[in-house]
Design an enzyme around this catalytic site. Structure first.
Site, mmCIF file in Angstrom:
data_model
loop_
_atom_site.group_PDB
_atom_site.id
_atom_site.type_symbol
_atom_site.label_atom_id
_atom_site.label_comp_id
_atom_site.label_asym_id
_atom_site.label_seq_id
_atom_site.Cartn_x
_atom_site.Cartn_y
_atom_site.Cartn_z
ATOM 1 N N ASN A 122 29.512 41.562 49.405
ATOM 2 C CA ASN A 122 30.309 42.478 48.589
ATOM 3 C C ASN A 122 30.163 43.902 49.104
ATOM 4 O O ASN A 122 29.107 44.315 49.592
ATOM 5 C CB ASN A 122 29.974 42.368 47.090
ATOM 6 C CG ASN A 122 28.500 42.483 46.774
ATOM 7 O OD1 ASN A 122 27.644 42.111 47.554
ATOM 8 N ND2 ASN A 122 28.210 43.014 45.600
ATOM 9 N N GLU B 238 30.987 47.744 47.800
ATOM 10 C CA GLU B 238 31.391 48.582 46.664
ATOM 11 C C GLU B 238 31.776 49.976 47.135
ATOM 12 O O GLU B 238 31.416 50.410 48.239
ATOM 13 C CB GLU B 238 30.254 48.635 45.642
ATOM 14 C CG GLU B 238 29.943 47.257 45.076
ATOM 15 C CD GLU B 238 28.858 47.266 44.002
ATOM 16 O OE1 GLU B 238 28.192 48.302 43.813
ATOM 17 O OE2 GLU B 238 28.697 46.215 43.359
ATOM 18 N N CYS C 277 34.701 41.535 46.738
ATOM 19 C CA CYS C 277 33.664 40.512 46.578
ATOM 20 C C CYS C 277 33.343 39.837 47.911
ATOM 21 O O CYS C 277 34.179 39.768 48.824
ATOM 22 C CB CYS C 277 34.115 39.438 45.591
ATOM 23 S SG CYS C 277 34.240 39.992 43.891
ATOM 24 N N GLU D 111 33.060 36.681 48.653
ATOM 25 C CA GLU D 111 33.903 35.524 48.988
ATOM 26 C C GLU D 111 35.212 35.972 49.634
ATOM 27 O O GLU D 111 35.679 35.388 50.612
ATOM 28 C CB GLU D 111 34.245 34.725 47.724
ATOM 29 C CG GLU D 111 33.054 34.161 46.979
ATOM 30 C CD GLU D 111 32.531 35.105 45.905
ATOM 31 O OE1 GLU D 111 32.408 36.323 46.159
ATOM 32 O OE2 GLU D 111 32.244 34.614 44.800
ATOM 33 N N CYS E 90 33.987 35.103 40.788
ATOM 34 C CA CYS E 90 34.760 35.742 39.727
ATOM 35 C C CYS E 90 36.176 35.142 39.704
ATOM 36 O O CYS E 90 36.573 34.378 40.598
ATOM 37 C CB CYS E 90 34.811 37.254 39.935
ATOM 38 S SG CYS E 90 35.953 37.761 41.242
ATOM 39 N N CYS F 8 38.304 35.745 42.838
ATOM 40 C CA CYS F 8 37.867 34.933 43.975
ATOM 41 C C CYS F 8 38.241 33.470 43.778
ATOM 42 O O CYS F 8 38.607 32.781 44.734
ATOM 43 C CB CYS F 8 36.371 35.088 44.196
ATOM 44 S SG CYS F 8 35.929 36.714 44.848
HETATM 45 N N1 THU Z 1 30.717 39.965 43.155
HETATM 46 C C1 THU Z 1 30.931 39.204 44.268
HETATM 47 O O1 THU Z 1 30.757 39.664 45.404
HETATM 48 N N2 THU Z 1 31.372 37.928 44.098
HETATM 49 C C2 THU Z 1 31.621 37.378 42.869
HETATM 50 O O2 THU Z 1 32.269 36.355 42.782
HETATM 51 C C3 THU Z 1 31.079 38.033 41.669
HETATM 52 C C4 THU Z 1 30.954 39.509 41.804
HETATM 53 C C5 THU Z 1 30.252 41.341 43.328
HETATM 54 C C6 THU Z 1 31.307 42.365 43.003
HETATM 55 C C7 THU Z 1 30.451 43.565 42.663
HETATM 56 O O3 THU Z 1 30.160 44.265 43.861
HETATM 57 C C8 THU Z 1 29.167 42.978 42.117
HETATM 58 O O4 THU Z 1 29.168 41.612 42.480
HETATM 59 C C9 THU Z 1 29.035 43.083 40.610
HETATM 60 O O5 THU Z 1 30.158 42.597 39.978
#
Ligand code: THU
Length: 146
Positions: free
Chosen positions: A57, A59, A68, A70, A101, A104
């Site tokens: 991920n 940010e 994310c 994935e 999420c 994804c």
């Molecule tokens: N996140 C992912 O990378 N994959 C997911 O399926 C769930 C959430 C990340 C996004 C964000 O940077 C952090 O987790 C918190 O939500």
């Protein structure tokens, strides 16, 4: 849902390359840029030809731009011309295994089809689902016909 003594899948055959995918996702997770949530995620996407694409991920101060793990892995693969996939693995440092999420789940379904989704943590727990189980009654291109 932190199963699991033996990586028993809840559905589908166990992945032959499960250990490798978990390791790749675990290493990718270390490269996550999660300075706002502190929640690092790694992913590993196995193509039908056997390549593995990692993702973490990423940010941003403009939070909505966050991507994310994935989706990073899927976009990396597609941008390299790889469009057929066998499985995806997601790793986070949580007791309860971290599922993809909603966004994804949609992308995994649309770009990878009904594939195994292997969830794992850093404590040796893992559990396998399918993308179809995680996104029942999906909206996809078949929904666009009248
Ligand atoms: N996140 C992912 O990378 N994959 C997911 O399926 C769930 C959430 C990340 C996004 C964000 O940077 C952090 O987790 C918190 O939500």
């Amino acid at each position: 849902m932190s199963d699991s003594s033996s990586n028993q899948p809840s559905s589908g055959a166990p992945l032959e390359r499960a250990a490798e995918l978990i390791e790749t996702a675990t290493q990718a997770r270390l490269r996550a840029q999660a300075q706002f949530s502190q929640f690092k995620v790694g992913a590993a996407l196995l193509s039908s030809q056997g390549q593995v694409f990692s993702g973490c991920n990423v940010e941003n101060a403009s939070y909505g731009l966050t991507m994310c793990a994935e989706r990073v892995a899927i976009f990396k693969a597609i941008s390299e011309g790889v469009t057929e996939f066998e499985a995806i693995c997601v790793v986070a440092d949580t007791q309860t295994l971290t599922p993809p999420c909603g966004s994804c789940r949609q992308l995994i379904w649309e770009k990878c089809g009904d594939i195994p989704v292997l969830l794992a943590n850093l404590r040796g727990d893992s559990r396998q689902f399918t993308s179809g189980q995680l996104l029942p009654f999906p909206f996809d291109r078949s929904s666009l016909t009248s």
